[in-house]
Motif scaffolding. Structure first.
Motif, PDB file in Angstrom:
ATOM      1  N   GLU A  83       5.816 124.527 113.032  1.00  0.00           N
ATOM      2  CA  GLU A  83       5.840 125.624 114.000  1.00  0.00           C
ATOM      3  C   GLU A  83       6.787 126.737 113.584  1.00  0.00           C
ATOM      4  OE1 GLU A  83       6.959 123.677 117.567  1.00  0.00           O
ATOM      5  OE2 GLU A  83       5.054 122.605 117.805  1.00  0.00           O
ATOM      6  N   ASN A  84       7.783 126.443 112.764  1.00  0.00           N
ATOM      7  CA  ASN A  84       8.766 127.436 112.334  1.00  0.00           C
ATOM      8  C   ASN A  84       8.717 127.557 110.820  1.00  0.00           C
ATOM      9  OD1 ASN A  84      10.648 127.950 114.930  1.00  0.00           O
ATOM     10  ND2 ASN A  84      10.061 125.789 114.841  1.00  0.00           N
ATOM     11  N   LYS A  85       8.326 128.702 110.340  1.00  0.00           N
ATOM     12  CA  LYS A  85       8.113 128.887 108.917  1.00  0.00           C
ATOM     13  C   LYS A  85       9.439 129.035 108.171  1.00  0.00           C
ATOM     14  CE  LYS A  85       3.530 130.975 109.379  1.00  0.00           C
ATOM     15  NZ  LYS A  85       2.684 132.158 109.047  1.00  0.00           N
ATOM     16  N   VAL A  86       9.329 128.914 106.849  1.00  0.00           N
ATOM     17  CA  VAL A  86      10.515 128.958 105.997  1.00  0.00           C
ATOM     18  C   VAL A  86      11.229 130.303 106.097  1.00  0.00           C
ATOM     19  CG1 VAL A  86      11.328 128.846 103.615  1.00  0.00           C
ATOM     20  CG2 VAL A  86       9.562 127.254 104.400  1.00  0.00           C
ATOM     21  N   GLY A  87      10.457 131.396 106.105  1.00  0.00           N
ATOM     22  CA  GLY A  87      11.078 132.710 106.166  1.00  0.00           C
ATOM     23  C   GLY A  87      11.900 132.904 107.427  1.00  0.00           C
ATOM     24  N   ASN A  88      11.376 132.425 108.551  1.00  0.00           N
ATOM     25  CA  ASN A  88      12.117 132.533 109.807  1.00  0.00           C
ATOM     26  C   ASN A  88      13.393 131.705 109.754  1.00  0.00           C
ATOM     27  OD1 ASN A  88      12.358 133.193 112.748  1.00  0.00           O
ATOM     28  ND2 ASN A  88      12.152 130.981 112.927  1.00  0.00           N
TER      29      ASN A  88
END
Length: 593
Positions: free
Chosen positions: A120-125
């Motif tokens: 649900e939470n990407k690496v960039g974020n």
């Protein structure tokens, strides 16, 4: 300043350092207010030739200038330089400590979160939290304490001195300041929203860039560089727009501050000039008063900056707090025990499982048992639930009580760390760190020597490939093993799993990228090296598991049949059909080759 559950502890932890910094700051402020008094004496002395000191009139001569003006000014400068150095060390040093500890806590929290969270939470974020947001919180902690204390002490001391000189002029000067505080608070709420949008836009841009760089070979292969560039430009333009909006709000705040400060200067010059004309003030006193006001401009500016900084800090701290408050889905139950001396017995009892973001069950009443030391193959069509079995054994997801057992014990009654310690795993994606090949293999065990690393590499049939590299085992794999072929990455991952020498070895399509002869060598080594220890080989090709002690054939999350290869070919039509299809595919490839 920032306040909240995740930041308040640091004010207590660094309290003595902050108190030293505040003491140095107050000392600097006190000495700073001595300067306007010296200005007054110089102006009056130059105008009249005499100076009033402690109720006595003394001549303004060279001795007075040196002893009463120059020497005290040198002392004031030395004290201010020393004090400013001290409070900078205290405030900014503690803020770096806060950033370091927060980063450690965030990384520790990430290690305990489930795979679902990272879906649900990407690496960039996530990276924007560890960079931009943490940097903002650090600035707010150090600069926030500085600005609040400086504005409070310097502002109060300055207002007190201005009040003593003339009450009416001071009241007139403070009216615009009060209006400034009100307008600043209104603008700050708007800025906080804009900062949150700014950080989210940066996260989206970072996510897109990270995915594009990771998949650059796919982008080039499909000639989609132009389309990706246009998508990046759209995100970059949105990032630009939200940054411009935030800059507009910050500029509006600065203009507001400048407007009110200039208004006060007009009041001082107008009414102060009248006081000089009326004889209430002399020229030196007016210069002294203006000097005090020039001093109070910084506290007022500091308040406006504090408002702007706090609005940014709150938005960033809220984003960080969401990570720190995220609860690990996979955790030990109360009274969980360690799995000691694992034997490797695995049992599924009517286990049904649906992924948190899924609607269709991945496993539906799955039941089978693997005896300790048994070599078992698990096969089935794509999407049958093969990888899910490995994920659940490794406790990557929660399962209902009484459905999954290890050595006859419910996995929910065991600690997660001990269950995972009993298993070695080779995943489908064969993740490798951007480090040397030797360190990637040695990741499975601390203090591993070069001979042991080479031994497991030979078992994985990759030692020869490694030695052909100019750097040998010191070869850097690149990010995610980009410098290696798919087969090499698989075999290095297999060597890493061998090195752990765990009771249970889970291989998820671990030889799908190697040729037939290499596959036979690897499977032969598995039979010999893993004799007496449990091995679960998940595969898509039937030939990969044909010689296993037992094969579990699954379809749509259910066990269809179990037995040896020859037995399943006779008793399970679906299994036999897949065997025939794969044999025809292999014969077709050989014929075309």
């Amino acid at each position: 300043m920032l306040f909240g559950r995740h930041i308040n502890r640091y004010y207590l932890r660094y309290s003595w350092i902050l108190l030293i910094g505040i003491a140095a700051l107050v000392l600097v402020d006190w000495f700073q207010l001595k300067v306007p008094e010296l200005y007054r004496m110089v102006i009056n002395g130059m105008n009249t030739g005499y100076v009033a000191v402690n109720g006595q009139v003394v001549p303004f001569d060279t001795a007075f200038l040196l002893n009463e003006i120059c020497l005290p000014l040198i002392f004031v400068i030395l004290a201010m330089v020393t004090g400013r150095f001290l409070w900078r060390v205290c405030f900014f040093g503690s803020s770096i400590g806060v950033e370091t500890d927060l980063r450690n806590r965030m990384f520790d929290r990430c290690k305990g979160l489930s795979q679902q969270y990272f879906r649900e939470n990407k690496v960039g974020n996530m990276m924007s939290l560890f960079t931009n947001d943490l940097e903002t919180v650090q600035d707010c902690f150090g600069d926030g304490v500085l600005m609040l204390c400086d504005a409070t002490f310097l502002g109060l001391l300055t207002v007190f001195k201005m009040w003593k000189m003339d009450v009416i002029l001071t009241l007139l000067s403070l009216i615009p300041m009060a209006l400034l505080m009100c307008s600043g608070a209104i603008i700050a709420r708007y800025m906080m929203k804009k900062w949150a949008l700014r950080q989210q836009a940066f996260s989206d841009l970072s996510d897109f860039s990270q995915e594009s760089f990771s998949g650059i070979s796919v982008i080039k292969a499909f000639v989609k560089a132009g389309a990706e560039l246009m998508s990046f430009r759209r995100l970059n333009r949105r990032n630009e727009d939200v940054n411009v909006d935030y800059t507009r709000a910050a500029t509006l705040l600065n203009i507001t501050v400048t407007l009110f400060v200039e208004a006060v200067i007009c009041i001082i010059l107008g009414y102060g000039g009248y006081l000089v004309y009326a004889g209430t003030f002399d020229a030196g006193q007016l210069v002294e008063y203006i000097g005090y006001f020039s001093t109070i401009v910084w506290p007022v500016m500091a308040v406006s900056q504090l408002i702007e900084m706090t609005s940014r800090g709150k938005a960033s701290l809220r984003r960080i707090g969401e990570l720190l408050d995220a609860r690990p889905d996979i955790c030990d139950k109360s009274g969980a025990e360690e799995l000691s001396n694992p034997r490797g017995e695995i049992e599924f009892r009517s286990l049904s499982f649906t992924y948190p973001d899924g609607e269709i069950p991945a496993l539906d009443g799955m039941s089978f048992k693997i005896a300790a030391g048994e070599h078992v193959g698990i096969v089935g069509r794509t999407g049958a639930g093969k990888t899910t079995i490995a994920d659940l054994i490794l406790r990557a997801y929660n399962v209902p009580d009484g459905t999954l057992f290890l050595d006859g014990k419910d996995v929910n009654s065991l600690t997660v760390s001990s269950v995972r310690a009993a298993c070695a795993y080779v995943p489908q994606d064969n993740f490798l760190f951007g480090d040397s090949i030797a360190n990637n293999i040695a990741f499975a065990a601390d203090g591993t020597d070069a001979d042991r690393i080479a031994q497991v590499a030979r078992l994985a049939a990759v030692d020869g490939d490694i030695r052909e590299f100019p750097e040998g085992y010191a070869t850097i794999t690149g990010e995610r093993g980009v410098t290696l072929s798919g087969g090499q990455k698989q075999r290095i991952s297999l060597a890493r799993a061998y090195l752990k020498d765990a009771a249970v070895l889970l291989l998820d399509d671990a030889v799908s990228a190697v040729d037939t002869s290499t596959e036979r060598e690897i499977l032969s080594n598995i039979r010999n090296f893993r004799r007496g220890r449990t091995t679960v080989l998940i595969a898509h090709r039937i030939s990969t598991v044909a010689d296993m002690d037992r094969i579990i054939f699954i379809s749509e999350g259910r066990v269809v049949a179990t037995g040896r290869h020859e037995e399943l070919c006779r008793t399970c039509p679906e299994y036999a059909r897949i065997v025939d299809l794969q044999r025809l595919e292999e014969e077709g490839r050989e014929h075309n080759g």
